[in-house]
Design a protein around this motif. Structure first.
Motif, mmCIF file in Angstrom:
data_model
loop_
_atom_site.group_PDB
_atom_site.id
_atom_site.type_symbol
_atom_site.label_atom_id
_atom_site.label_comp_id
_atom_site.label_asym_id
_atom_site.label_seq_id
_atom_site.Cartn_x
_atom_site.Cartn_y
_atom_site.Cartn_z
ATOM 1 N N ASN A 64 -2.019 -9.498 7.153
ATOM 2 C CA ASN A 64 -3.009 -8.425 6.991
ATOM 3 C C ASN A 64 -2.414 -7.239 6.234
ATOM 4 O OD1 ASN A 64 -5.153 -9.721 8.235
ATOM 5 N ND2 ASN A 64 -4.625 -8.952 10.251
ATOM 6 N N GLU A 65 -1.156 -6.901 6.533
ATOM 7 C CA GLU A 65 -0.485 -5.821 5.802
ATOM 8 C C GLU A 65 -0.293 -6.202 4.342
ATOM 9 O OE1 GLU A 65 3.122 -4.773 7.810
ATOM 10 O OE2 GLU A 65 2.053 -4.026 9.573
ATOM 11 N N TRP A 66 0.063 -7.464 4.103
ATOM 12 C CA TRP A 66 0.226 -7.931 2.724
ATOM 13 C C TRP A 66 -1.081 -7.812 1.963
ATOM 14 C CZ3 TRP A 66 3.559 -12.822 1.615
ATOM 15 C CH2 TRP A 66 4.888 -12.570 1.971
ATOM 16 N N ARG A 67 -2.176 -8.213 2.588
ATOM 17 C CA ARG A 67 -3.487 -8.105 1.945
ATOM 18 C C ARG A 67 -3.772 -6.664 1.556
ATOM 19 N NH1 ARG A 67 -7.690 -8.542 6.180
ATOM 20 N NH2 ARG A 67 -6.909 -6.449 6.448
ATOM 21 N N ASP A 68 -3.541 -5.743 2.491
ATOM 22 C CA ASP A 68 -3.802 -4.332 2.219
ATOM 23 C C ASP A 68 -2.900 -3.794 1.117
ATOM 24 O OD1 ASP A 68 -5.681 -4.479 4.207
ATOM 25 O OD2 ASP A 68 -4.463 -3.448 5.712
ATOM 26 N N GLU A 69 -1.620 -4.155 1.167
ATOM 27 C CA GLU A 69 -0.668 -3.682 0.151
ATOM 28 C C GLU A 69 -1.027 -4.219 -1.232
ATOM 29 O OE1 GLU A 69 2.124 -1.596 0.180
ATOM 30 O OE2 GLU A 69 1.420 -1.017 2.163
ATOM 31 N N ALA A 70 -1.311 -5.509 -1.309
ATOM 32 C CA ALA A 70 -1.557 -6.136 -2.614
ATOM 33 C C ALA A 70 -2.905 -5.734 -3.206
ATOM 34 C CB ALA A 70 -1.477 -7.655 -2.489
ATOM 35 N N LYS A 115 15.952 -8.637 1.416
ATOM 36 C CA LYS A 115 15.493 -9.527 0.349
ATOM 37 C C LYS A 115 14.058 -9.182 -0.033
ATOM 38 C CE LYS A 115 15.130 -14.336 -0.994
ATOM 39 N NZ LYS A 115 15.383 -15.722 -0.660
ATOM 40 N N LYS A 116 13.758 -9.253 -1.323
ATOM 41 C CA LYS A 116 12.422 -8.948 -1.824
ATOM 42 C C LYS A 116 11.630 -10.240 -1.998
ATOM 43 C CE LYS A 116 13.740 -4.697 -4.074
ATOM 44 N NZ LYS A 116 13.774 -3.905 -5.283
ATOM 45 N N TRP A 117 10.371 -10.193 -1.561
ATOM 46 C CA TRP A 117 9.483 -11.343 -1.644
ATOM 47 C C TRP A 117 8.215 -10.936 -2.375
ATOM 48 C CZ3 TRP A 117 10.927 -16.052 0.374
ATOM 49 C CH2 TRP A 117 12.020 -16.057 1.250
ATOM 50 N N ASN A 118 7.650 -11.865 -3.123
ATOM 51 C CA ASN A 118 6.367 -11.657 -3.780
ATOM 52 C C ASN A 118 5.270 -11.730 -2.719
ATOM 53 O OD1 ASN A 118 4.387 -11.438 -5.761
ATOM 54 N ND2 ASN A 118 4.348 -13.640 -6.112
ATOM 55 N N ILE A 119 4.403 -10.745 -2.660
ATOM 56 C CA ILE A 119 3.312 -10.733 -1.686
ATOM 57 C C ILE A 119 2.223 -11.673 -2.179
ATOM 58 C CG2 ILE A 119 1.490 -9.334 -0.665
ATOM 59 C CD1 ILE A 119 3.387 -7.004 -0.564
ATOM 60 N N ARG A 168 -5.236 -3.302 -2.047
ATOM 61 C CA ARG A 168 -5.693 -1.913 -1.982
ATOM 62 C C ARG A 168 -4.702 -0.927 -2.564
ATOM 63 N NH1 ARG A 168 -7.948 -3.170 3.941
ATOM 64 N NH2 ARG A 168 -9.752 -4.354 3.231
ATOM 65 N N LYS A 169 -3.394 -1.257 -2.460
ATOM 66 C CA LYS A 169 -2.372 -0.329 -2.955
ATOM 67 C C LYS A 169 -1.655 -0.857 -4.190
ATOM 68 C CE LYS A 169 -1.647 1.446 1.690
ATOM 69 N NZ LYS A 169 -0.697 1.541 2.804
ATOM 70 N N GLU A 170 -2.002 -2.087 -4.614
ATOM 71 C CA GLU A 170 -1.416 -2.736 -5.786
ATOM 72 C C GLU A 170 0.098 -2.884 -5.704
ATOM 73 O OE1 GLU A 170 -2.864 -1.011 -9.387
ATOM 74 O OE2 GLU A 170 -4.953 -1.137 -8.736
ATOM 75 N N ASN A 171 0.625 -3.004 -4.495
ATOM 76 C CA ASN A 171 2.043 -3.247 -4.274
ATOM 77 C C ASN A 171 2.215 -4.735 -4.034
ATOM 78 O OD1 ASN A 171 4.740 -3.257 -3.571
ATOM 79 N ND2 ASN A 171 4.389 -2.459 -1.515
ATOM 80 N N ARG A 172 2.923 -5.435 -4.906
ATOM 81 C CA ARG A 172 3.067 -6.885 -4.818
ATOM 82 C C ARG A 172 4.463 -7.327 -4.387
ATOM 83 N NH1 ARG A 172 -1.772 -9.634 -5.442
ATOM 84 N NH2 ARG A 172 -3.131 -8.335 -6.666
#
Length: 126
Positions: free
Chosen positions: A61-67, A81-85, A69-73
């Motif tokens: 749910n946080e990933w959905r909101d970030e990607a 470690k960094k992951w692609n949302i 609504r906030k355009e953070n992928r």
């Protein structure tokens, strides 16, 4: 006061019945282990196993909101470690067996997620 004993007993019974689900959930086990393991060839998931068991829906749910609504992928895990949302390209890259992974846990724990109203159900191992 008329029937004071009956009123007091009635209040106690009402409180016991009203709070029973809370007491029962504290005594029981929240998660039913189904023996699911990391997919072959994978050494790690986005977060540790316990976090993913307990919090994966909150994370999605946080990933959905970030990607959306906030355009953070990009998600930065606790390990750094960094992951692609992306449900399709990150999670399902490893967990592509819907029946053996997703559905097995959700059925065992009595959960009916709404993910598949928008996303395509994976059709098994590639």
């Amino acid at each position: 006061m008329y029937n004071a004993k009956a009123v007091i007993v009635g209040i106690i019974v009402f409180v016991a019945l009203f709070t029973a689900p809370f007491w029962l959930s504290m005594m029981g086990k929240d998660y039913k282990s189904t023996g699911i393991e990391l997919p072959k060839g994978e050494k790690e998931c986005i977060e540790d196993v316990q976090f993913m068991r307990d919090q994966h829906m909150r994370l999605l749910n946080e990933w959905r909101d970030e990607a959306l609504r906030k355009e953070n992928r990009v998600y930065v895990a606790t390990s750094g470690k960094k992951w692609n949302i992306s449900l399709q390209n990150t999670c399902m890259k490893c967990h592509n067996d819907y029946e053996g992974f997703c559905q097995k846990c959700h059925k065992a724990n009595g959960v009916d997620p709404y993910c598949w109203t928008c996303h395509i159900i994976p059709q098994g191992s590639k």
